[in-house]
Enzyme design. Structure first.
Site, PDB file in Angstrom:
ATOM      1  N   CYS A 109      -0.335  -2.817   8.529  1.00 28.50           N
ATOM      2  CA  CYS A 109      -1.566  -2.158   8.114  1.00 28.50           C
ATOM      3  C   CYS A 109      -2.355  -2.900   7.029  1.00 28.50           C
ATOM      4  O   CYS A 109      -3.124  -3.788   7.332  1.00 28.50           O
ATOM      5  CB  CYS A 109      -1.238  -0.733   7.689  1.00 28.50           C
ATOM      6  SG  CYS A 109      -2.651   0.362   7.824  1.00 28.50           S
TER       7      CYS A 109
ATOM      8  N   HIS B 263       3.132   2.096  11.175  1.00 27.91           N
ATOM      9  CA  HIS B 263       4.158   2.469  10.199  1.00 27.91           C
ATOM     10  C   HIS B 263       5.239   3.179  11.003  1.00 27.91           C
ATOM     11  O   HIS B 263       5.337   3.025  12.203  1.00 27.91           O
ATOM     12  CB  HIS B 263       3.585   3.436   9.161  1.00 27.91           C
ATOM     13  CG  HIS B 263       2.406   2.895   8.427  1.00 27.91           C
ATOM     14  ND1 HIS B 263       2.518   1.970   7.420  1.00 27.91           N
ATOM     15  CD2 HIS B 263       1.084   3.160   8.538  1.00 27.91           C
ATOM     16  CE1 HIS B 263       1.313   1.692   6.943  1.00 27.91           C
ATOM     17  NE2 HIS B 263       0.421   2.395   7.603  1.00 27.91           N
TER      18      HIS B 263
HETATM   19  N1  GLN Z   1      -6.450   0.446   3.204  1.00 29.96           N
HETATM   20  C1  GLN Z   1      -6.318   0.214   4.547  1.00 29.96           C
HETATM   21  C2  GLN Z   1      -7.032   1.150   5.490  1.00 29.96           C
HETATM   22  O1  GLN Z   1      -7.204   2.323   5.201  1.00 29.96           O
HETATM   23  C3  GLN Z   1      -4.853   0.126   4.865  1.00 29.96           C
HETATM   24  C4  GLN Z   1      -4.152   1.429   4.972  1.00 29.96           C
HETATM   25  C5  GLN Z   1      -2.682   1.259   5.195  1.00 29.96           C
HETATM   26  O2  GLN Z   1      -2.115   0.258   4.805  1.00 29.96           O
HETATM   27  N2  GLN Z   1      -2.050   2.224   5.795  1.00 29.96           N
HETATM   28  O3  GLN Z   1      -7.443   0.683   6.525  1.00 29.96           O
END
Ligand code: GLN
Length: 273
Positions: free
Chosen positions: A100, A213
Site C-alpha cells: 500500500c 493488507h
Molecule cells: N496513504 C495511502 C492511501 O491512502 C496509503 C494507505 C495505506 O498504506 N493503507 O492511499
C-alpha cells in the site's frame, strides 16, 4: 550445507511510521517460517537511524502501509545514499513485499488528498494519486489472481500446478496507474490499483507491490515461502527448496473467506494452497 547454517536478514522499512495497517504480520510470518525450518533470522529496522550500509546488508525487505503524513516523513528520510541503496537492492533482485503506502513510495510519486505531491523513488514505473478526501476510499476484501509471468511460474511450481490466488484486505485512498511495470495480478474481487482497469499491485525484479493488507503473508503463506526461497537462493547461490509446513489452518481460513465473498474460483483446487 545444513539448514542450521542458513541465515536471513529481514529489513523492515520504518516499523514505527509504516505499521498503521497491521502489516507487521508479514514480518512475523517470515520470521516464524524461517525459525520453524531452523534458519537463523534477524529483523533489522530500516528507519531514520539506519544507514545506507544497513539497507545494503539485508536479504529481504518488508514495507507496510502508512498514512499520508507518515509517508511524507519517510520520503524526506529516504533520500541520497539510502535511496540509492534501496534502488540497488531492488534492481539486483533482493526479494521484498511492499504494501500500500510502501509501493506508492517506490513509484514516481504519490499525490495525497490534501497537500503537496510526494516524490517517490521511481523504481516502479507507476504513479499514485488520491482523488480527494470526499472521494470514497477503496476498502474491503480483495481476491487477486497472480498474473506476473515469472511469479506465476514460480508459485505454480510451489502449488503443484494450481493457479495462485491471493486473498487480502485493501484500505487506500490513492489510485495507482501502472506504466511499463507488470501488474502483480488481476482483481477477482475488490478494487485493486484503481478500481478501473482490473489490475492489482506490481511485480518488478523480485519486488512484490500490493494493495493487499490482511496482512498478506499469513493468508497466503506460499508467498512468504517464495520470498524466503528467493532470498536464500540469491544469498547462497545454490538451488534451495523449502521443506513443507502444515498449512491446514491457513487453508481453512482461505476457504471460509472465499465462501463468505461468494467467489468461485475457476479451479476449486487452486483455493487450497
Ligand atoms: N496513504 C495511502 C492511501 O491512502 C496509503 C494507505 C495505506 O498504506 N493503507 O492511499
Amino acid at each position: 550445507m545444513s539448514n542450521q547454517q542458513f541465515e536471513l536478514i529481514v529489513g523492515w522499512l520504518y516499523p514505527t511510521l509504516m505499521s498503521t495497517y497491521g502489516d507487521r504480520g508479514n514480518v512475523i510470518v517470515l520470521e516464524r517460517r524461517c525459525q520453524w525450518r531452523r534458519y537463523y533470522v534477524n529483523v533489522l529496522p530500516l528507519d531514520q537511524n539506519a544507514t545506507a550500509d544497513d539497507i545494503k546488508s539485508v536479504d529481504l525487505i518488508v514495507g507496510g502501509g502508512a498514512q499520508d503524513r507518515q509517508q511524507e516523513i519517510v520520503m524526506r528520510d529516504l533520500q541520497g545514499a539510502k535511496a540509492e541503496a534501496m534502488r540497488e537492492k531492488i534492481e539486483n533482485g533482493t526479494p521484498g513485499v511492499f504494501t500500500c503506502g510502501s509501493p506508492q513510495l517506490l513509484g514516481h510519486y504519490y499525490e495525497p488528498g490534501v497537500g503537496q505531491r510526494i516524490q517517490g523513488l521511481g523504481i516502479l514505473d507507476m504513479v499514485s494519486v488520491h482523488p480527494g478526501e470526499n472521494v470514497r476510499r477503496c476498502i474491503g476484501n480483495l481476491v487477486v489472481e497472480v498474473t506476473a509471468t515469472r511469479l506465476v511460474q514460480d508459485l505454480k511450481e510451489m502449488l503443484n500446478g494450481a493457479t495462485p490466488y491471493l486473498i487480502g484486505f485493501e484500505n487506500h485512498g490513492g489510485r495507482t496507474k501502472l506504466g511499463k511495470v507488470e501488474a502483480l495480478g488481476r482483481v477477482v474481487y475488490g478494487l485493486g490499483n484503481n478500481g478501473e482497469d482490473g489490475t492489482e499491485g506490481a511485480f518488478y525484479q523480485n519486488a512484490i507491490a500490493t494493495y493487499s493488507h490482511g496482512p498478506l503473508l499469513p493468508k497466503n503463506p506460499f508467498v512468504a515461502d517464495w520470498l524466503i526461497q528467493t532470498a536464500l537462493r540469491l544469498k547462497y547461490q545454490q538451488p534451495i527448496t523449502l521443506s513443507p509446513i502444515n498449512e491446514t489452518l491457513a487453508m481453512q481460513a482461505r476457504e471460509v473467506m472465499l465462501k463468505r465473498l461468494k467467489v468461485n474460483l475457476p479451479t476449486p483446487a487452486a483455493a487450497k494452497v
